[in-house]
Design a protein around this motif. Structure first.
Motif, PDB file in Angstrom:
ATOM      1  N   VAL A   4       0.851  -1.191   0.000  1.00 50.22           N
ATOM      2  CA  VAL A   4       0.000   0.000   0.000  1.00 50.22           C
ATOM      3  C   VAL A   4       0.882   1.235   0.000  1.00 50.22           C
ATOM      4  O   VAL A   4       1.551   1.538   0.991  1.00 50.22           O
ATOM      5  N   GLU A   5       0.849   1.953  -1.123  1.00 50.87           N
ATOM      6  CA  GLU A   5       1.641   3.176  -1.253  1.00 50.87           C
ATOM      7  C   GLU A   5       0.860   4.382  -0.761  1.00 50.87           C
ATOM      8  O   GLU A   5      -0.371   4.404  -0.833  1.00 50.87           O
ATOM      9  N   SER A   6       1.603   5.378  -0.303  1.00 52.67           N
ATOM     10  CA  SER A   6       0.998   6.638   0.101  1.00 52.67           C
ATOM     11  C   SER A   6       2.042   7.742  -0.024  1.00 52.67           C
ATOM     12  O   SER A   6       3.235   7.465  -0.188  1.00 52.67           O
ATOM     13  N   GLY A   7       1.586   8.986   0.061  1.00 55.41           N
ATOM     14  CA  GLY A   7       2.505  10.111   0.089  1.00 55.41           C
ATOM     15  C   GLY A   7       2.597  10.912  -1.190  1.00 55.41           C
ATOM     16  O   GLY A   7       3.287  11.929  -1.227  1.00 55.41           O
ATOM     17  N   GLY A   8       1.928  10.474  -2.248  1.00 56.97           N
ATOM     18  CA  GLY A   8       1.967  11.225  -3.488  1.00 56.97           C
ATOM     19  C   GLY A   8       1.171  12.518  -3.383  1.00 56.97           C
ATOM     20  O   GLY A   8       0.499  12.776  -2.384  1.00 56.97           O
ATOM     21  N   GLY A   9       1.278  13.327  -4.438  1.00 60.10           N
ATOM     22  CA  GLY A   9       0.538  14.574  -4.453  1.00 60.10           C
ATOM     23  C   GLY A   9       1.066  15.521  -5.507  1.00 60.10           C
ATOM     24  O   GLY A   9       1.868  15.138  -6.365  1.00 60.10           O
ATOM     25  N   LEU A  10       0.609  16.754  -5.409  1.00 64.68           N
ATOM     26  CA  LEU A  10       1.030  17.810  -6.321  1.00 64.68           C
ATOM     27  C   LEU A  10       2.118  18.637  -5.641  1.00 64.68           C
ATOM     28  O   LEU A  10       1.941  19.084  -4.500  1.00 64.68           O
ATOM     29  N   VAL A  11       3.227  18.840  -6.333  1.00 65.15           N
ATOM     30  CA  VAL A  11       4.341  19.609  -5.783  1.00 65.15           C
ATOM     31  C   VAL A  11       4.937  20.476  -6.883  1.00 65.15           C
ATOM     32  O   VAL A  11       4.915  20.110  -8.059  1.00 65.15           O
TER      33      VAL A  11
END
Length: 115
Positions: A4-11
């Motif tokens: 289970v991946e997490s932590g992505g987003g717009l930067v």
């Protein structure tokens, strides 16, 4: 096996993100782990990998010096610290483990680098 991946987003360009991958269903400390990414219209590519004990790592040339892979075997988690992000780093990022002849993938986390 579950990843289970997490932590992505717009930067913004030049920014940083840290991705996490929580693993379960296998003996995490016994296996190398890796991160891949896939941009729209492109093939999935290896970004970084780390050995089972964390003593050795390798990186794609495009991310060397900017990304760092690490793991915490006590937490069954692998991380990808991404610094100095560029628009070309925009992609879905996937955690991966190979158990024998079978590769397991997480659902991915999207990283978008844009101003």
């Amino acid at each position: 096996v579950q990843l289970v991946e997490s932590g992505g987003g717009l930067v913004q360009p030049g920014g940083s993100l840290t991705l996490s991958c929580a693993a379960s269903g296998f003996s995490f400390s016994g296996y190398a782990m890796s991160w891949y990414r896939q941009a729209p219209g492109k093939e999935r590519e290896l970004v970084a990998a780390v050995t089972s004990a964390g003593g050795s790592t390798n990186y794609a040339d495009s991310v060397k010096g900017r990304f760092t892979i690490s793991r915490d075997n006590a937490k069954s988690t692998v991380y990808l610290q991404m610094n100095s992000l560029k628009p070309e780093d925009t992609a879905g990022y996937y955690c991966n483990v190979r158990l024998g002849w079978i590769r397991y993938w997480g659902q991915g986390t999207q990283v978008t680098v844009s101003s």
